[in-house]
Design a protein around this motif. Structure first.
Motif, PDB file in Angstrom:
ATOM      1  N   ILE A  91       7.867 -44.846 -65.633  1.00 12.70           N
ATOM      2  CA  ILE A  91       7.722 -46.261 -65.282  1.00 12.70           C
ATOM      3  C   ILE A  91       6.431 -46.489 -64.501  1.00 12.70           C
ATOM      4  O   ILE A  91       6.014 -45.647 -63.695  1.00 12.70           O
ATOM      5  CB  ILE A  91       8.947 -46.726 -64.451  1.00 12.70           C
ATOM      6  CG1 ILE A  91       9.033 -48.245 -64.404  1.00 12.70           C
ATOM      7  CG2 ILE A  91       8.933 -46.134 -63.031  1.00 12.70           C
ATOM      8  CD1 ILE A  91       9.518 -48.873 -65.678  1.00 12.70           C
ATOM      9  N   SER A  92       5.796 -47.632 -64.752  1.00 11.20           N
ATOM     10  CA  SER A  92       4.737 -48.085 -63.839  1.00 11.20           C
ATOM     11  C   SER A  92       5.295 -49.297 -63.097  1.00 11.20           C
ATOM     12  O   SER A  92       6.073 -50.079 -63.659  1.00 11.20           O
ATOM     13  CB  SER A  92       3.458 -48.432 -64.595  1.00 11.20           C
ATOM     14  OG  SER A  92       3.674 -49.461 -65.518  1.00 11.20           O
ATOM     15  N   PRO A  93       4.920 -49.466 -61.821  1.00  6.81           N
ATOM     16  CA  PRO A  93       5.537 -50.510 -60.991  1.00  6.81           C
ATOM     17  C   PRO A  93       5.462 -51.909 -61.606  1.00  6.81           C
ATOM     18  O   PRO A  93       6.401 -52.693 -61.478  1.00  6.81           O
ATOM     19  CB  PRO A  93       4.750 -50.415 -59.684  1.00  6.81           C
ATOM     20  CG  PRO A  93       4.305 -48.988 -59.621  1.00  6.81           C
ATOM     21  CD  PRO A  93       4.027 -48.593 -61.038  1.00  6.81           C
ATOM     22  N   ASP A  94       4.374 -52.219 -62.318  1.00  8.24           N
ATOM     23  CA  ASP A  94       4.237 -53.574 -62.862  1.00  8.24           C
ATOM     24  C   ASP A  94       5.274 -53.871 -63.941  1.00  8.24           C
ATOM     25  O   ASP A  94       5.478 -55.023 -64.299  1.00  8.24           O
ATOM     26  CB  ASP A  94       2.831 -53.763 -63.447  1.00  8.24           C
ATOM     27  CG  ASP A  94       2.584 -52.823 -64.607  1.00  8.24           C
ATOM     28  OD1 ASP A  94       2.474 -51.601 -64.381  1.00  8.24           O
ATOM     29  OD2 ASP A  94       2.552 -53.284 -65.764  1.00  8.24           O
ATOM     30  N   LYS A  95       5.916 -52.831 -64.494  1.00  7.42           N
ATOM     31  CA  LYS A  95       6.928 -53.075 -65.548  1.00  7.42           C
ATOM     32  C   LYS A  95       8.311 -53.353 -64.960  1.00  7.42           C
ATOM     33  O   LYS A  95       9.252 -53.654 -65.697  1.00  7.42           O
ATOM     34  CB  LYS A  95       6.994 -51.870 -66.498  1.00  7.42           C
ATOM     35  CG  LYS A  95       5.702 -51.680 -67.318  1.00  7.42           C
ATOM     36  CD  LYS A  95       5.900 -50.699 -68.466  1.00  7.42           C
ATOM     37  CE  LYS A  95       4.661 -50.594 -69.334  1.00  7.42           C
ATOM     38  NZ  LYS A  95       3.665 -49.653 -68.815  1.00  7.42           N
ATOM     39  N   LEU A  96       8.435 -53.252 -63.648  1.00  7.71           N
ATOM     40  CA  LEU A  96       9.766 -53.389 -63.044  1.00  7.71           C
ATOM     41  C   LEU A  96      10.325 -54.810 -63.139  1.00  7.71           C
ATOM     42  O   LEU A  96      11.533 -55.006 -63.154  1.00  7.71           O
ATOM     43  CB  LEU A  96       9.728 -52.919 -61.579  1.00  7.71           C
ATOM     44  CG  LEU A  96       9.582 -51.392 -61.433  1.00  7.71           C
ATOM     45  CD1 LEU A  96       9.267 -51.020 -59.983  1.00  7.71           C
ATOM     46  CD2 LEU A  96      10.846 -50.680 -61.914  1.00  7.71           C
ATOM     47  N   THR A  97       9.443 -55.805 -63.242  1.00  6.80           N
ATOM     48  CA  THR A  97       9.929 -57.183 -63.400  1.00  6.80           C
ATOM     49  C   THR A  97      10.740 -57.312 -64.684  1.00  6.80           C
ATOM     50  O   THR A  97      11.823 -57.911 -64.698  1.00  6.80           O
ATOM     51  CB  THR A  97       8.726 -58.159 -63.418  1.00  6.80           C
ATOM     52  OG1 THR A  97       7.880 -57.841 -62.320  1.00  6.80           O
ATOM     53  CG2 THR A  97       9.178 -59.598 -63.321  1.00  6.80           C
ATOM     54  N   ARG A  98      10.215 -56.734 -65.765  1.00  5.42           N
ATOM     55  CA  ARG A  98      10.937 -56.796 -67.041  1.00  5.42           C
ATOM     56  C   ARG A  98      12.219 -55.964 -66.974  1.00  5.42           C
ATOM     57  O   ARG A  98      13.235 -56.323 -67.569  1.00  5.42           O
ATOM     58  CB  ARG A  98      10.041 -56.344 -68.192  1.00  5.42           C
ATOM     59  CG  ARG A  98       8.996 -57.393 -68.547  1.00  5.42           C
ATOM     60  CD  ARG A  98       7.941 -56.841 -69.491  1.00  5.42           C
ATOM     61  NE  ARG A  98       8.425 -56.661 -70.845  1.00  5.42           N
ATOM     62  CZ  ARG A  98       7.725 -56.027 -71.807  1.00  5.42           C
ATOM     63  NH1 ARG A  98       6.533 -55.504 -71.529  1.00  5.42           N
ATOM     64  NH2 ARG A  98       8.214 -55.910 -73.022  1.00  5.42           N
ATOM     65  N   VAL A  99      12.157 -54.837 -66.285  1.00  4.22           N
ATOM     66  CA  VAL A  99      13.349 -53.989 -66.122  1.00  4.22           C
ATOM     67  C   VAL A  99      14.443 -54.794 -65.416  1.00  4.22           C
ATOM     68  O   VAL A  99      15.603 -54.820 -65.853  1.00  4.22           O
ATOM     69  CB  VAL A  99      13.001 -52.722 -65.300  1.00  4.22           C
ATOM     70  CG1 VAL A  99      14.277 -51.987 -64.870  1.00  4.22           C
ATOM     71  CG2 VAL A  99      12.073 -51.802 -66.101  1.00  4.22           C
ATOM     72  N   GLN A 100      14.049 -55.473 -64.351  1.00  5.98           N
ATOM     73  CA  GLN A 100      15.051 -56.207 -63.571  1.00  5.98           C
ATOM     74  C   GLN A 100      15.597 -57.406 -64.331  1.00  5.98           C
ATOM     75  O   GLN A 100      16.762 -57.744 -64.199  1.00  5.98           O
ATOM     76  CB  GLN A 100      14.452 -56.626 -62.233  1.00  5.98           C
ATOM     77  CG  GLN A 100      14.430 -55.420 -61.299  1.00  5.98           C
ATOM     78  CD  GLN A 100      13.685 -55.690 -60.031  1.00  5.98           C
ATOM     79  OE1 GLN A 100      12.547 -56.150 -60.084  1.00  5.98           O
ATOM     80  NE2 GLN A 100      14.307 -55.400 -58.906  1.00  5.98           N
ATOM     81  N   LYS A 101      14.759 -58.016 -65.131  1.00 12.71           N
ATOM     82  CA  LYS A 101      15.221 -59.146 -65.942  1.00 12.71           C
ATOM     83  C   LYS A 101      16.300 -58.667 -66.934  1.00 12.71           C
ATOM     84  O   LYS A 101      17.330 -59.330 -67.116  1.00 12.71           O
ATOM     85  CB  LYS A 101      14.034 -59.764 -66.679  1.00 12.71           C
ATOM     86  CG  LYS A 101      14.343 -61.127 -67.237  1.00 12.71           C
ATOM     87  CD  LYS A 101      13.102 -61.868 -67.722  1.00 12.71           C
ATOM     88  CE  LYS A 101      13.556 -63.056 -68.577  1.00 12.71           C
ATOM     89  NZ  LYS A 101      12.486 -63.558 -69.425  1.00 12.71           N
ATOM     90  N   LEU A 102      16.066 -57.521 -67.555  1.00 14.76           N
ATOM     91  CA  LEU A 102      17.070 -56.970 -68.471  1.00 14.76           C
ATOM     92  C   LEU A 102      18.359 -56.644 -67.717  1.00 14.76           C
ATOM     93  O   LEU A 102      19.460 -56.954 -68.180  1.00 14.76           O
ATOM     94  CB  LEU A 102      16.516 -55.712 -69.167  1.00 14.76           C
ATOM     95  CG  LEU A 102      15.562 -55.989 -70.330  1.00 14.76           C
ATOM     96  CD1 LEU A 102      14.720 -54.768 -70.651  1.00 14.76           C
ATOM     97  CD2 LEU A 102      16.357 -56.441 -71.569  1.00 14.76           C
ATOM     98  N   ARG A 103      18.210 -56.024 -66.551  1.00 14.87           N
ATOM     99  CA  ARG A 103      19.399 -55.661 -65.774  1.00 14.87           C
ATOM    100  C   ARG A 103      20.162 -56.914 -65.328  1.00 14.87           C
ATOM    101  O   ARG A 103      21.398 -56.954 -65.388  1.00 14.87           O
ATOM    102  CB  ARG A 103      19.020 -54.794 -64.570  1.00 14.87           C
ATOM    103  CG  ARG A 103      18.578 -53.383 -64.985  1.00 14.87           C
ATOM    104  CD  ARG A 103      18.456 -52.453 -63.793  1.00 14.87           C
ATOM    105  NE  ARG A 103      19.708 -52.365 -63.066  1.00 14.87           N
ATOM    106  CZ  ARG A 103      20.755 -51.633 -63.442  1.00 14.87           C
ATOM    107  NH1 ARG A 103      20.697 -50.896 -64.545  1.00 14.87           N
ATOM    108  NH2 ARG A 103      21.851 -51.624 -62.706  1.00 14.87           N
ATOM    109  N   ALA A 104      19.411 -57.944 -64.949  1.00 13.25           N
ATOM    110  CA  ALA A 104      20.064 -59.202 -64.543  1.00 13.25           C
ATOM    111  C   ALA A 104      20.827 -59.816 -65.719  1.00 13.25           C
ATOM    112  O   ALA A 104      21.813 -60.535 -65.522  1.00 13.25           O
ATOM    113  CB  ALA A 104      19.026 -60.180 -64.013  1.00 13.25           C
ATOM    114  N   GLY A 105      20.407 -59.501 -66.936  1.00 11.32           N
ATOM    115  CA  GLY A 105      21.087 -59.990 -68.127  1.00 11.32           C
ATOM    116  C   GLY A 105      22.266 -59.118 -68.533  1.00 11.32           C
ATOM    117  O   GLY A 105      22.819 -59.283 -69.621  1.00 11.32           O
TER     118      GLY A 105
END
Lengths: 382, 382
Positions: A91-105
């Motif tokens: 993972i690179s830190p800038d991709k964590l927004t997309r990771v969290q969006k998926l998890r929130a879904g």
């Protein structure tokens, strides 16, 4: 035009990507049966297929588990109802927004890392009410990324850096060097090295008080060669769904198992050179030369007739953007077979992942090798 | 994150494809100025760009002329109002339906062939009220397809086979072997060989009573190296719009002219090996190894900082599907530069056509190297 063909496959625009559904299903069943017998879970890697229809057949349930190589794949699968996904690239830190969006879904998305630096970034971004699950990547064979499995200090430091906001879920390794193994003994040894590395690192973490429930291993050569899965909780593999000439060269499959091919049309000749020129260049085949270092160099692909039967010693020797040059493999006699302008041929891929990536859809062919029974779109981009 | 960057480029999701608009416009002006001075028409090859926005800048008018490598490109350009298109890959008879559909829509689409077999098929399909214009492909240097320019018998037989339903428009050749030429003398010789072959074949046809108004030549190395265009009516070239490391290795451009790069993010390290691992693998860079046979092997691409400045001796040495391994070029000292996780880098492509094909859009960057000023879609497929 070939007399044996029905109009449907024979009239398809070229170049295009074909998948032989029967072979694909046989390949899937082969690994699933093997893993079921070994009582180890299967988390198919969907980076080769990048298609919902193929993923459905690969996964043991419509909700997963699944492995992906891009967040785009995760997003596409999530849109189809897949709930359990491992993103198996560091993972690179800038991709964590997309990771969290998926998890929130509602997606149980697990990520991968191999440094304290990444672990701190993940912990910082993680919501303590929904800690991001993390696997530590291990380098079992010097192939690419990962912590050395015997590096207890680094393993513990990463676990420590994740806590308590993120959640250490376990360890993951990929025996990429197994592609260089030859013979069943070397392949089994590569699989055992992969297994032992993962289990050792998990035990190290557990001894330090980190539960480490997941022990994930996988590569197509090792998945088919392991003698033991002791301590392993899941196996990943991807390219086996189609297989390819590289895997046939390693000895993991035969040419008859290869389910992917590129349909092409003869557009010219240079007869004094023994060249047949086809409309599949690197845009259709990729520039992958994975068999170049194997015993038999298959060039940019092995040539088959329209029904998928390999034509002895004919390979794609040169690729330009939209031209493939078909000729006899070096050191073999020049073919006296003539393929008139318009003849349809099929090219078996050197590396199925690379060839498939060049296309935005699969044309599915049925058992008779003559009908296109379906068109399946592929995911593209990142 | 780099302090010199503005958020816009620096926050772009990776990997992605960047085009430096200023460099691109400079490259276009360089060839257009050269050809204008030589009073020869320019028919840019749009196979590298595959984008309406880039095509508009390349073409001398919004209606063309243009060269394409697939009918898909022709259809996309036609939808944007381009009227004068040459499809510069040998025709197969099954593609004539699409050719005729474009022509019926008012597109002056010219096709290519190099055999009597193809000529007969084209004549058969052609409507005498709208004869399909045809160029005979010539093999000026043994690179690929085409009639030998001195083969008067075959040239005449093709012309005869086309008449009267189809229309012989002229001859076309591509000096693909010029990519192997080194030094201005060898490059000029390759250009002269290309010119002489085309003019000789055209004269042969004219002597036999075929008008042959078009004499078309082109490749990026020869387009920039020709000393004479005598007898040539148009020049084609494509990759020069972006240039790449292969062209820099040939000596046709400098690294500072390369307008295409892939933006990537550091995702890991193997410090004891001197490896920095980035999120651009072959899906983003392609597997093209065009510089492998040149004096300086640039691997899968030359590494630059976020502002596009090359970092001495760092190249992408290994590519997997979503991983690129950045390391010092073989035989050079290991870099002591550290690129923390999350650092943005840019990779100059080995072969711009191949790298661009891996992407479905361009992110256009302005002169400050920090803003994404536009996103331009690319055409894909065939």
């Amino acid at each position: 035009m070939n007399d044996h063909s029905t109009p449907i496959l024979a009239s398809q625009g070229t170049p295009c990507l074909l998948v032989d559904e029967e072979r694909m299903e046989r390949n899937i069943a082969r690994l699933r049966d093997r893993l079921r017998a070994a009582e180890v879970a299967f988390r198919p890697h969907l980076k080769t297929a990048k298609s919902w229809e193929v993923s459905r057949l690969l996964m043991t349930t419509p909700q997963g588990p699944a492995t992906v190589s891009t967040l785009r794949e995760a997003e596409e699968l999530a849109a189809h109802g897949v709930k359990d996904i491992t993103y198996a690239v560091g993972i690179s830190p800038d991709k964590l927004t997309r990771v969290q969006k998926l998890r929130a879904g509602g997606i149980a998305l697990t990520i991968l890392l191999d440094s304290v630096e990444q672990a701190l970034a993940v912990a910082k971004a993680s919501d303590p009410k929904d800690p991001i699950p993390v696997l530590i990547e291990l380098d079992c064979d010097g192939h690419r990324s990962g912590v050395k499995p015997q590096d207890a200090t680094l393993l513990a430091a990463i676990a420590q850096a994740l806590a308590p906001r993120a959640r250490l879920e376990g360890v993951l390794t990929h025996a990429g060097e197994s592609y260089e193994a030859r013979g069943s003994e070397a392949l089994s040894a590569a699989a055992e090295q992969e297994r032992a590395a993962a289990v050792m690192a998990a035990e190290t973490l557990r001894a330090k008080g980190w539960p480490c429930p997941v022990v994930s291993v996988g590569s197509t050569p090792t998945a088919f060669s392991a003698q033991s899965y002791a301590g392993v909780t899941e196996v990943r593999a991807g390219v086996f769904v189609f297989f390819d000439l590289v895997q046939a060269g390693i000895g993991i499959c035969t040419q008859d198992d290869i389910a992917l091919s590129v349909l092409t049309t003869v557009i010219g000749h240079q007869r004094e050179k023994g060249w047949t020129i086809v409309d599949a260049g690197w845009t259709a085949l990729s520039c992958d030369r994975g068999t170049a270092t194997q015993n038999v160099d298959q060039g940019y692909g092995l040539v088959c007739d329209l029904e998928g039967r390999p034509i002895t010693n004919l390979i794609v020797t040169i690729v330009n953007q939209e031209h493939g040059i078909v000729a006899a493999r070096q050191g073999t006699p020049r073919s006296d077979q003539e393929f008139p302008i318009g003849t349809r041929l099929r090219i078996l891929p050197s590396h199925a992942c690379a060839t498939a990536t060049q296309h935005d859809r699969y044309h599915v062919i049925g058992a008779g090798q003559s009908d296109v029974t379906a068109v399946w779109p592929r995911f593209t981009g990142w």
